[in-house]
Design a protein around this motif. Structure first.
Motif, PDB file in Angstrom:
ATOM      1  N   ILE A 127       0.837  -1.203   0.000  1.00  0.00           N
ATOM      2  CA  ILE A 127       0.000   0.000   0.000  1.00  0.00           C
ATOM      3  C   ILE A 127       0.867   1.246   0.000  1.00  0.00           C
ATOM      4  CG2 ILE A 127      -1.541   1.373   1.467  1.00  0.00           C
ATOM      5  CD1 ILE A 127      -2.960  -1.244   2.204  1.00  0.00           C
ATOM      6  N   ASP A 128       1.919   1.218   0.773  1.00  0.00           N
ATOM      7  CA  ASP A 128       2.795   2.387   0.894  1.00  0.00           C
ATOM      8  C   ASP A 128       3.376   2.801  -0.456  1.00  0.00           C
ATOM      9  OD1 ASP A 128       4.205   4.317   2.665  1.00  0.00           O
ATOM     10  OD2 ASP A 128       5.984   3.246   1.970  1.00  0.00           O
ATOM     11  N   ARG A 129       3.610   1.832  -1.336  1.00  0.00           N
ATOM     12  CA  ARG A 129       4.176   2.138  -2.649  1.00  0.00           C
ATOM     13  C   ARG A 129       3.219   2.944  -3.516  1.00  0.00           C
ATOM     14  NH1 ARG A 129       5.798  -3.424  -2.581  1.00  0.00           N
ATOM     15  NH2 ARG A 129       4.146  -3.914  -4.095  1.00  0.00           N
ATOM     16  N   HIS A 130       1.927   2.821  -3.244  1.00  0.00           N
ATOM     17  CA  HIS A 130       0.910   3.440  -4.100  1.00  0.00           C
ATOM     18  C   HIS A 130       0.267   4.681  -3.487  1.00  0.00           C
ATOM     19  CE1 HIS A 130       1.097  -0.044  -6.731  1.00  0.00           C
ATOM     20  NE2 HIS A 130       0.868  -0.842  -5.707  1.00  0.00           N
ATOM     21  N   LEU A 131       0.531   4.958  -2.230  1.00  0.00           N
ATOM     22  CA  LEU A 131      -0.211   5.988  -1.509  1.00  0.00           C
ATOM     23  C   LEU A 131       0.480   7.342  -1.586  1.00  0.00           C
ATOM     24  CD1 LEU A 131      -2.772   6.215   0.269  1.00  0.00           C
ATOM     25  CD2 LEU A 131      -1.291   5.863   2.259  1.00  0.00           C
ATOM     26  N   ALA A 132      -0.291   8.353  -1.933  1.00  0.00           N
ATOM     27  CA  ALA A 132       0.238   9.718  -1.987  1.00  0.00           C
ATOM     28  C   ALA A 132       0.498  10.241  -0.578  1.00  0.00           C
ATOM     29  CB  ALA A 132      -0.757  10.627  -2.712  1.00  0.00           C
ATOM     30  N   PRO A 133       1.391  11.219  -0.437  1.00  0.00           N
ATOM     31  CA  PRO A 133       1.588  11.855   0.869  1.00  0.00           C
ATOM     32  C   PRO A 133       0.273  12.387   1.415  1.00  0.00           C
ATOM     33  CG  PRO A 133       3.310  12.518  -0.659  1.00  0.00           C
ATOM     34  CD  PRO A 133       2.304  11.753  -1.464  1.00  0.00           C
ATOM     35  N   GLY A 134       0.019  12.103   2.672  1.00  0.00           N
ATOM     36  CA  GLY A 134      -1.218  12.539   3.299  1.00  0.00           C
ATOM     37  C   GLY A 134      -2.400  11.647   3.016  1.00  0.00           C
ATOM     38  N   GLY A 135      -2.189  10.573   2.248  1.00  0.00           N
ATOM     39  CA  GLY A 135      -3.283   9.684   1.886  1.00  0.00           C
ATOM     40  C   GLY A 135      -3.671   8.744   3.014  1.00  0.00           C
ATOM     41  N   LEU A 136      -4.782   8.048   2.802  1.00  0.00           N
ATOM     42  CA  LEU A 136      -5.310   7.119   3.793  1.00  0.00           C
ATOM     43  C   LEU A 136      -5.370   5.708   3.227  1.00  0.00           C
ATOM     44  CD1 LEU A 136      -8.309   9.173   5.243  1.00  0.00           C
ATOM     45  CD2 LEU A 136      -6.147   8.670   6.386  1.00  0.00           C
ATOM     46  N   ALA A 137      -5.137   4.745   4.098  1.00  0.00           N
ATOM     47  CA  ALA A 137      -5.248   3.334   3.747  1.00  0.00           C
ATOM     48  C   ALA A 137      -6.408   2.713   4.506  1.00  0.00           C
ATOM     49  CB  ALA A 137      -3.958   2.598   4.085  1.00  0.00           C
ATOM     50  N   LEU A 138      -7.095   1.774   3.865  1.00  0.00           N
ATOM     51  CA  LEU A 138      -8.161   1.007   4.506  1.00  0.00           C
ATOM     52  C   LEU A 138      -7.785  -0.462   4.401  1.00  0.00           C
ATOM     53  CD1 LEU A 138     -11.046   1.130   5.796  1.00  0.00           C
ATOM     54  CD2 LEU A 138     -11.929   0.656   3.510  1.00  0.00           C
ATOM     55  N   VAL A 139      -7.564  -1.100   5.547  1.00  0.00           N
ATOM     56  CA  VAL A 139      -7.099  -2.481   5.568  1.00  0.00           C
ATOM     57  C   VAL A 139      -7.999  -3.300   6.484  1.00  0.00           C
ATOM     58  CG1 VAL A 139      -5.167  -4.017   6.037  1.00  0.00           C
ATOM     59  CG2 VAL A 139      -4.731  -1.710   5.208  1.00  0.00           C
ATOM     60  N   GLY A 140      -8.485  -4.424   5.973  1.00  0.00           N
ATOM     61  CA  GLY A 140      -9.290  -5.340   6.776  1.00  0.00           C
ATOM     62  C   GLY A 140      -8.529  -6.622   7.018  1.00  0.00           C
TER      63      GLY A 140
END
Length: 255
Positions: A127-140
């Motif tokens: 996820i970190d590779r695809h996430l913009a600065p300040g972005g949010l991740a949703l993980v289940g």
């Protein structure tokens, strides 16, 4: 019987492939998608249920889904067309571990699909590779509500006790990996039971409705085995948590 086909049939009456009621899904999406969110990625999107809901609710949103299930992606495209959001949805038939987006995303999801990355922490790395600065991740992710018994592990297909942790340890590992939970939701017993009854019931009903199909007997057997493993084995042991995460030290560049 192809596992993707089993999953598609089993999720007929529960399109979100996680033990969450509709109101819980909406609450999580509301926490994930802010007013400035424009690009969303779902790693292991299946039939695109999360993305379709997000696109329908937010007309300025663009979304990308990645999955290995060709028919699931085809159903996602068909549903998106019917909803009038297909032009804002990109679908990729690809191993989620190998996907490389042209630019970072404001939000990245992976709910109930961490097995595609061999676990929770490798999923966060992806996820970190695809996430913009300040972005949010949703993980289940699953967790143990209590120490798993041999019956519970057998009911889950012969898993090991080390495959998951309790809730506190799960969250501690996420934090140690450089993420801060800004919201979380633990699926309730009714949500967990509803998911399992839908999963096994949809598959069993399909077998009853298609007695002449070559896969009918196997579908019925899979449903019965899964139902027994749940009720006799892991019903009191298996839990599920969905976390909204931000990087603790947001220095990532995404992409």
């Amino acid at each position: 019987m192809d596992r993707h086909l089993i999953s598609r049939i089993a999720h007929t009456d529960h399109p979100i492939a996680a033990p969450l009621f509709d109101e819980s899904v909406q609450r999580l999406l509301d926490r994930l998608l802010g007013a400035d969110t424009r690009r969303v990625l779902d790693l292991g999107c299946g039939e695109g249920a999360w993305l379709l809901r997000a696109l329908t609710a937010r007309p300025k949103l663009h979304a990308v889904g990645v999955d290995l299930d060709t028919r699931g992606l085809a159903q996602a495209h068909q549903a998106a067309t019917a909803l009038g959001v297909a032009q804002r949805l990109g679908l990729h038939h690809q191993d989620a571990r190998e996907f490389s987006g042209p630019q970072p995303f404001d939000a990245v999801l992976c709910v109930g699909a961490t097995h595609a990355f061999d676990g929770l922490l490798p999923t966060l790395t992806a996820i970190d590779r695809h996430l913009a600065p300040g972005g949010l991740a949703l993980v289940g992710e699953a967790f143990w509500q209590q120490e798993p018994t041999e019956a519970a592990l057998a009911g889950l297909g012969g898993m090991a006790a080390t495959d998951y942790d309790d809730l506190a340890t799960t969250v501690d590992k996420v934090v140690a990996a450089g993420w801060t939970p800004v919201y979380g939701y633990v699926s309730s017993r009714p949500e967990l039971d509803d998911y399992e009854f839908c999963w096994t019931g949809s598959l069993a009903a399909w077998a009853l409705d298609h007695p002449d199909d070559p896969d009918s007997a196997q579908a019925a057997a899979v449903a019965a085995e899964h139902r027994a493993g749940w009720l006799v084995g892991y019903r009191d042991t298996f839990g599920f948590v969905t976390l909204v995460l931000r990087r603790t030290a947001d220095t990532g560049t995404g992409g």
